[in-house]
Design an enzyme around this catalytic site. Structure first.
Site, PDB file in Angstrom:
ATOM      1  N   GLU A   1       5.858   2.707  -2.980  1.00 26.36           N
ATOM      2  CA  GLU A   1       6.774   2.634  -4.111  1.00 26.36           C
ATOM      3  C   GLU A   1       7.650   3.879  -4.135  1.00 26.36           C
ATOM      4  OE1 GLU A   1       5.043   1.085  -7.870  1.00 26.36           O
ATOM      5  OE2 GLU A   1       3.136   1.290  -6.816  1.00 26.36           O
TER       6      GLU A   1
ATOM      7  N   ASN B   1       9.144  -1.316  -5.338  1.00 22.08           N
ATOM      8  CA  ASN B   1       7.909  -1.675  -4.646  1.00 22.08           C
ATOM      9  C   ASN B   1       8.311  -2.367  -3.343  1.00 22.08           C
ATOM     10  OD1 ASN B   1       5.408  -2.550  -3.844  1.00 22.08           O
ATOM     11  ND2 ASN B   1       4.882  -3.566  -5.757  1.00 22.08           N
TER      12      ASN B   1
ATOM     13  N   THR C   1      10.014   2.139 -10.197  1.00 18.42           N
ATOM     14  CA  THR C   1       9.941   2.305  -8.742  1.00 18.42           C
ATOM     15  C   THR C   1      10.316   1.016  -8.023  1.00 18.42           C
ATOM     16  OG1 THR C   1       7.593   1.694  -8.715  1.00 18.42           O
ATOM     17  CG2 THR C   1       8.118   4.047  -8.875  1.00 18.42           C
TER      18      THR C   1
END
Length: 312
Positions: free
Chosen positions: A260, A214, A212
């Protein structure tokens, strides 16, 4: 479109203009009516359309600590206003000293001496000057003295959002905070967006097979309620379907709220240090702590499948 920071940035030879004033956070559909009317009148009169707004939010100066969550940063508002045909945006630094300007002084210093307003377009509840003592009636009264007109536009659009409440930035912030990004999008006329720089996190998503981005969001950003959302991640001009997680990551006893975004089916993306935007399209589920990591993985797979379908 020209962008000015403070009265001193306005060109010395600036001529007559049509002006509208407000925070215009989010530039939602009600705001679009007012700004659109100002632009239309400016075109009729053959003069530029100017939006006057403030930074920081006036409430933070008048009541420190009360800064509302922001639906859009100033540069995003300017982009949206440019799309509506605005010719110039004036961002006035809102200071304690500025907050003490009387309504008459505000009119003279901003509208008359600097912007040479020929018409001011506002909503019916527009207030200005020290202690918000000025209103549309007073603005109109002084227009006779300073040779400008006033056009009042009813911004109260209604829809399903918020159970039929009039559209407003306050209602939009509430819906975002509740996770109702569909209702917020109805008011905004587009999905709610957050943006920021991609920073390194715990990298658990990568370990679990769902790397992901962030996103370190901008100060005072309106962040949706904790949960999983379908939406889009845009980086370097590319818009990618995404599964978005907002929350503290309770599965691993996290304490810091993060945003995220997993770019669905994308492999090998390296977004660290890049500025990205995240658009929230639909709420999928709330934040949960599962009995095991295996259960979490099953849920994540289902989340991604749902998000893939919703953004298809």
């Amino acid at each position: 479109m020209q962008r000015w920071r403070g009265l001193e940035d306005i060109p010395q030879d600036w001529g007559r203009s049509v002006v509208t004033i407000g925070s215009y956070d989010g530039v939602h559909r009600g705001h679009q009516l007012i700004i659109g009317r100002a632009v239309a009148k400016a075109r009729e009169l053959g003069v530029p359309a100017v939006v006057v707004t403030f930074d920081p939010h006036p409430s933070e100066v008048v009541r420190p600590g009360s800064h509302p969550p922001l639906l859009a940063p100033h540069h995003r508002r300017a982009e949206l206003m440019a799309e509506l045909g605005v010719d110039a945006v004036l961002v006035l630094p809102f200071t304690v000293e500025f907050s003490k300007l009387s309504p008459a002084d505000f009119i003279v210093k901003v509208l008359v001496d600097k912007l040479h307003a020929t018409l001011v377009v506002e909503g019916p509840n527009f207030r200005f000057g020290h202690r918000a003592a000025g209103d549309v009636a007073y603005l109109t009264e002084l227009g006779a003295t300073y040779d400008y007109g006033v056009k009042v536009v009813d911004l109260y659009v209604r829809g399903a959002a918020g159970g039929g409440e009039p559209f407003s930035s306050t209602l939009t912030r509430r819906l975002v905070a509740e996770g109702d990004v569909t209702g917020a999008a109805e008011i905004l006329g587009r999905p709610h967006r957050v943006e920021g720089i991609v920073v390194r996190g715990a990298q658990r998503g990568r370990e679990l097979g769902y790397p992901t981005a962030n996103v370190e969001t901008l100060p005072h950003t309106a962040i949706p309620a904790d949960g999983v959302y379908a939406g889009w991640l845009t980086a370097d001009g590319e818009r990618m379907p995404a599964a978005i997680s907002v929350g503290t990551n309770p599965q691993f006893d996290g304490t810091e709220r993060t945003v995220e975004a997993y770019a669905i089916d994308r492999v090998g993306l390296d977004l660290y240090g890049m500025h990205v935007t995240v658009d929230f399209f639909a709420y999928v589920r709330g934040q949960m702590k599962f009995d095991s990591v295996d259960e979490l993985l099953v849920a994540m797979a289902a989340d991604v499948k749902k998000c893939r379908e919703l953004t298809a």
